[in-house]
Write a protein that holds these residues in place. Sequence first.
Motif, mmCIF file in Angstrom:
data_model
loop_
_atom_site.group_PDB
_atom_site.id
_atom_site.type_symbol
_atom_site.label_atom_id
_atom_site.label_comp_id
_atom_site.label_asym_id
_atom_site.label_seq_id
_atom_site.Cartn_x
_atom_site.Cartn_y
_atom_site.Cartn_z
ATOM 1 N N SER B 236 -22.708 -14.374 -22.712
ATOM 2 C CA SER B 236 -21.810 -15.518 -22.723
ATOM 3 C C SER B 236 -22.665 -16.761 -22.964
ATOM 4 C CB SER B 236 -21.083 -15.610 -21.373
ATOM 5 O OG SER B 236 -22.036 -15.739 -20.342
ATOM 6 N N GLY B 237 -22.063 -17.784 -23.505
ATOM 7 C CA GLY B 237 -22.813 -19.021 -23.749
ATOM 8 C C GLY B 237 -23.172 -19.180 -25.212
ATOM 9 N N ASP B 238 -24.087 -20.057 -25.508
ATOM 10 C CA ASP B 238 -24.445 -20.413 -26.879
ATOM 11 C C ASP B 238 -25.349 -19.335 -27.483
ATOM 12 O OD1 ASP B 238 -25.218 -21.474 -29.233
ATOM 13 O OD2 ASP B 238 -25.835 -23.441 -28.432
ATOM 14 N N THR B 239 -24.760 -18.460 -28.256
ATOM 15 C CA THR B 239 -25.522 -17.342 -28.799
ATOM 16 C C THR B 239 -26.596 -17.825 -29.769
ATOM 17 O OG1 THR B 239 -23.710 -17.085 -30.346
ATOM 18 C CG2 THR B 239 -23.795 -15.538 -28.506
ATOM 19 N N LYS B 240 -26.272 -18.890 -30.527
ATOM 20 C CA LYS B 240 -27.254 -19.394 -31.496
ATOM 21 C C LYS B 240 -28.520 -19.867 -30.795
ATOM 22 C CE LYS B 240 -24.216 -20.634 -35.268
ATOM 23 N NZ LYS B 240 -23.432 -21.725 -35.863
ATOM 24 N N ALA B 241 -28.323 -20.573 -29.692
ATOM 25 C CA ALA B 241 -29.456 -21.067 -28.917
ATOM 26 C C ALA B 241 -30.262 -19.893 -28.369
ATOM 27 C CB ALA B 241 -28.954 -21.943 -27.771
ATOM 28 N N ASP B 258 -20.659 -11.724 -32.796
ATOM 29 C CA ASP B 258 -20.862 -12.290 -31.461
ATOM 30 C C ASP B 258 -22.055 -11.652 -30.770
ATOM 31 O OD1 ASP B 258 -18.700 -13.849 -31.818
ATOM 32 O OD2 ASP B 258 -17.284 -12.448 -30.882
#
Lengths: 281, 314
Positions: B236-241, B258
């Motif tokens: 969960s959260g900003d996958t790109k980061a 995702d």
Amino acid sequence: MKPEFNFSNVFIIAKKEFMDNLRNNWIMILTLLFIILTLVISFVSGGGSLGDVEITVVGLLAISSLLIPIIAIMLGYDTISGEAESRSLLVVQSYPVSREEVYFGKFVGLSSVLAVSTLLGFGISGLVIMATGGGTNPVGFLVFMLLTILLGLIYLSMSICFSSILKRNTTSLYAGIALFFWSMIIGSVIMGIHLGTGGTFEDFTGGNMPDWIWISTMILSPTDTYQTSIFLGFDLQVADISGFTIIIPDFVSMANLLVIITIWIVIPLAVGYYFYRKRDI
Amino acid sequence: MAKTEFTIKTNDLNKCFKNVKAVQGVNLAVRKGDVYGFLGPNGAGKTTTIKMILGLTHPDSGNVFINGKNTSKSGVDLRARIGYLPERAQLYKNLTAIQTLNFFAELRKADKKECDELLNKVGLTQWRDTKVGTFSKGMVQLLGISQALLGDPKLLILDEPTSGLDPRWSRILKDVILEKNSKGTTIFFSSHLLFEVQELCNRVAILNKGKLIIEDTVDKISEGVHLKPQLILTISGDTKAAVKILKKGGFDSQLVGDQIKVLVEPDQKAKVLNLLEDNGFVIQDFITKEPSLEKAFIEIIGDEAGVGGDINEA
């Protein structure tokens, strides 16, 4: 690999070729055409008086000389190259069956189709001739049928040979077409050479053909050989056909013609076998 | 003659077509009971090798032994218990399905009763008396498979057997292969599709440009090329980061949809998970995917030119 020959395998292959090719649409159409044309000829030339056996024979000859080579070539041209291309031949030769059994099985099977075609064509017209009061020479008619089958075997043997040598189905079709044209024109070519070297047209019409023409057509043109043998089969050593006189010289005997026909069947068949054994299928 | 533990053994097989060296020095050893996958891109020489094994094509040099017997010196009886299906074979257009099988049963001296059973097995019973000329490619292929099974062969050689089959029919074929193998039939099949081989085979040979590159068990091949397993993470959260952080940490990672996919040695998995958690990401799920034979295949032959595009289909 040593040659192996088991007649039951030859029979199995032959039976399959027979069943498969008898239902080939082209073969059915050509056989039907053959039957119709022979019927027409027997009605037209024999229906009435039937005095003129030469006319009936010449009429039937014109049809069989054309259609039998076509049927034979259609049967043979793709039997090896085509089945190799469609890969069914690979399946067959992966079975415990030798190359010679497959090769000769094909020849036997296709020959039977050819024989059925010929017997149907001539059988039906033969019945019509008898029914209309003809049938003056049943033996000659029987010989006619047998010789016609032999003519077919010549072209069958040659087209199987090409099919065995050539890799691709299309090239063996071209070879089959070339074979057919050769059968149609070689007689005319020899006649052309005769006219070009000082001969006259009257030599042909007046029963005065030089021996070298008889010999060269006998050797080079199976169709002419066949036609000559038919005349001999009907005891027409001297024949008058609408103003044409044909006098067949003594050395052109039935025995000699049969030897030549046999050679024409055996040699291409043997050459084809040699190539089939070596072939990468 | 040596002890016959090999069902098929080839000895330095060579074949040239005009100027093309189709097969060069191929040595195969198929053990009794193997499901042996013969892999390679299209045009690698698989079919030529198979044809030489069956004596359909004559090798320029080299020998083939089936059950320890040299095929060039033995008679046709050697092929009595071999079932074979060529690639995309057509059969006789004017014969019906049952006539076709009867013909082949006679040739193999098999019981004709088998024909109907086999038609049933491949699902062609309702087309029993239909001419093969009207069949779809897949149906012809199924009929081809049933002829290969006639007479309970001890060796099945199948060249690209699933080509032309839709997934349902493909399944029928795979079940047949596994069933036959469980009863002791040795299976040799070629494919350019890796997942097929991985799914079915215990041993694999890879052929490229006519040369045998490797022959081993499926596990050993995957092992031998040192491929890293793949860690697939759902967070969960900003996958790109998260991907950025992983890359900074030296992990080969990418975002696919995702999910985050990371190529990682087995002993480094914990480090990946810790790194993400230390940075405040919550890991919802993770799975590990072992390296596939496909990866090994591409790795092995990928650096050579001529890898067909269809390999990627797998």
